[in-house]
Motif scaffolding. Structure first.
Motif, PDB file in Angstrom:
ATOM      1  N   ILE A  21       0.835  -1.205   0.000  1.00  0.00           N
ATOM      2  CA  ILE A  21       0.000   0.000   0.000  1.00  0.00           C
ATOM      3  C   ILE A  21       0.865   1.248   0.000  1.00  0.00           C
ATOM      4  O   ILE A  21       0.620   2.199  -0.764  1.00  0.00           O
ATOM      5  N   ALA A  22       1.893   1.281   0.860  1.00  0.00           N
ATOM      6  CA  ALA A  22       2.759   2.465   0.946  1.00  0.00           C
ATOM      7  C   ALA A  22       3.470   2.725  -0.373  1.00  0.00           C
ATOM      8  O   ALA A  22       3.560   3.875  -0.842  1.00  0.00           O
TER       9      ALA A  22
ATOM     10  N   THR B  76       2.474   1.821  -3.333  1.00  0.00           N
ATOM     11  CA  THR B  76       1.482   2.232  -4.336  1.00  0.00           C
ATOM     12  C   THR B  76       1.098   3.691  -4.152  1.00  0.00           C
ATOM     13  O   THR B  76       0.947   4.439  -5.137  1.00  0.00           O
ATOM     14  N   LEU B  77       0.951   4.123  -2.900  1.00  0.00           N
ATOM     15  CA  LEU B  77       0.566   5.511  -2.641  1.00  0.00           C
ATOM     16  C   LEU B  77       1.625   6.494  -3.125  1.00  0.00           C
ATOM     17  O   LEU B  77       1.312   7.652  -3.427  1.00  0.00           O
ATOM     18  N   LEU B  78       2.880   6.051  -3.189  1.00  0.00           N
ATOM     19  CA  LEU B  78       3.945   6.931  -3.673  1.00  0.00           C
ATOM     20  C   LEU B  78       3.700   7.370  -5.110  1.00  0.00           C
ATOM     21  O   LEU B  78       4.147   8.449  -5.522  1.00  0.00           O
TER      22      LEU B  78
ATOM     23  N   LEU C 244       0.839   8.065  -6.560  1.00  0.00           N
ATOM     24  CA  LEU C 244      -0.336   8.901  -6.779  1.00  0.00           C
ATOM     25  C   LEU C 244       0.016  10.349  -7.114  1.00  0.00           C
ATOM     26  O   LEU C 244      -0.770  11.044  -7.769  1.00  0.00           O
ATOM     27  N   ASP C 245       1.174  10.813  -6.651  1.00  0.00           N
ATOM     28  CA  ASP C 245       1.577  12.192  -6.937  1.00  0.00           C
ATOM     29  C   ASP C 245       2.216  12.342  -8.312  1.00  0.00           C
ATOM     30  O   ASP C 245       2.545  13.455  -8.727  1.00  0.00           O
TER      31      ASP C 245
ATOM     32  N   TYR D  91       9.863   9.904  -5.398  1.00  0.00           N
ATOM     33  CA  TYR D  91       9.319   8.547  -5.524  1.00  0.00           C
ATOM     34  C   TYR D  91      10.443   7.521  -5.544  1.00  0.00           C
ATOM     35  O   TYR D  91      10.391   6.503  -4.833  1.00  0.00           O
TER      36      TYR D  91
ATOM     37  N   ALA E 115       3.759   2.942   6.950  1.00  0.00           N
ATOM     38  CA  ALA E 115       2.537   3.415   6.285  1.00  0.00           C
ATOM     39  C   ALA E 115       2.525   4.928   6.136  1.00  0.00           C
ATOM     40  O   ALA E 115       1.825   5.465   5.262  1.00  0.00           O
TER      41      ALA E 115
ATOM     42  N   PRO F  70       4.492   7.864   2.631  1.00  0.00           N
ATOM     43  CA  PRO F  70       4.025   8.729   1.539  1.00  0.00           C
ATOM     44  C   PRO F  70       3.844  10.195   1.933  1.00  0.00           C
ATOM     45  O   PRO F  70       3.991  11.077   1.079  1.00  0.00           O
ATOM     46  N   PHE F  71       3.541  10.487   3.206  1.00  0.00           N
ATOM     47  CA  PHE F  71       3.340  11.883   3.607  1.00  0.00           C
ATOM     48  C   PHE F  71       4.628  12.702   3.531  1.00  0.00           C
ATOM     49  O   PHE F  71       4.662  13.738   2.851  1.00  0.00           O
TER      50      PHE F  71
ATOM     51  N   ALA G  35       5.621  13.291  -0.082  1.00  0.00           N
ATOM     52  CA  ALA G  35       4.901  14.373  -0.753  1.00  0.00           C
ATOM     53  C   ALA G  35       5.465  15.733  -0.344  1.00  0.00           C
ATOM     54  O   ALA G  35       5.596  16.644  -1.174  1.00  0.00           O
TER      55      ALA G  35
END
Length: 215
Positions: free
Chosen positions: A29-30, A32-34, A36-37, A63, A103, A106-107, A110
């Motif tokens: 999940i972590a 994959t979230l990378l 999104l930006d 990323y 988790a 990703p914050f 970003a």
């Protein structure tokens, strides 16, 4: 006695499998979230498209950096689970806190992609990596103290190499926090490249010790 030992070994395998399954899901999940930006708006003309690609380069860099760091955490975790097949009590709490930090990756990623020129963004990212390494180190050391579950290898050269690797990585990233404020954010990020020879050195030493022991 043999039946009890076999039952304990089976319980250890189940404990390791459950923790590995949970960690693999969180890592997936972590990672994959990378992504999104990473995007470029459709319908752009040639000049706007070129500018959009240039503006996406910091996102790609952040990323790549975070994916590499997460991959390193995942690889280290696979080794730790082999060294300590069951986590209970304090070790399990550290394991859950470590997964919570994973988790959260990703914050700060970003923040780094959008505000790499600001010391606070670089400091937050470096602090995140340092804390995550310390949590993984605490998880390993706490699990190793549970002597009935830890393997002999966890207390040998391999275990010491894992400890040195995690501790040196945490120290390196923590040391770049003041660099971001006192020198510059780019200088702090360039210091992160020192992680490559540090990890290669620990890996070579661990390999040499294993080969020496085998001979």
């Amino acid at each position: 006695m043999s039946d009890a030992r076999a039952a304990d070994e089976k319980a250890d395998e189940k404990s390791a499998d459950r923790l590995t399954t949970l960690s693999d899901g969180i890592f997936a999940i972590a990672m994959t979230l990378l992504v999104l930006d990473l995007h470029v708006e459709p319908g752009l003309d040639k000049d706007a498209f070129t500018d959009a690609v240039r503006q996406a380069l910091p996102d790609l860099g952040a990323y790549a950096l975070s994916f590499t760091i997460l991959a390193g955490f995942w690889r280290d975790h696979r080794l730790i689970v082999r060294l300590v097949p069951r986590f209970e009590g304090v070790a399990l709490r550290f394991a859950l806190m470590w997964l919570g930090a994973i988790a959260l990756v990703p914050f700060p990623t970003a923040l780094l992609s959008e505000y790499a020129a600001r010391p606070l963004a670089v400091a937050v990212y470096a602090g995140m990596v340092a804390v995550t390494n310390l949590l993984e180190l605490a998880m390993f050391l706490a699990g190793r103290r549970q002597t009935e579950h830890a393997t002999e290898a966890s207390r040998s050269e391999v275990g010491r190499a894992v400890t040195a690797d995690l501790a040196s990585t945490a120290a390196l990233f923590a040391a770049t926090v003041p660099v971001a404020y006192l020198v510059s954010p780019p200088a702090a990020m360039w210091c992160w490249l020192a992680l490559i020879p540090v990890k290669l050195t620990h890996r070579k030493r661990a390999t040499a010790r294993r080969h020496g022991r085998a001979s």
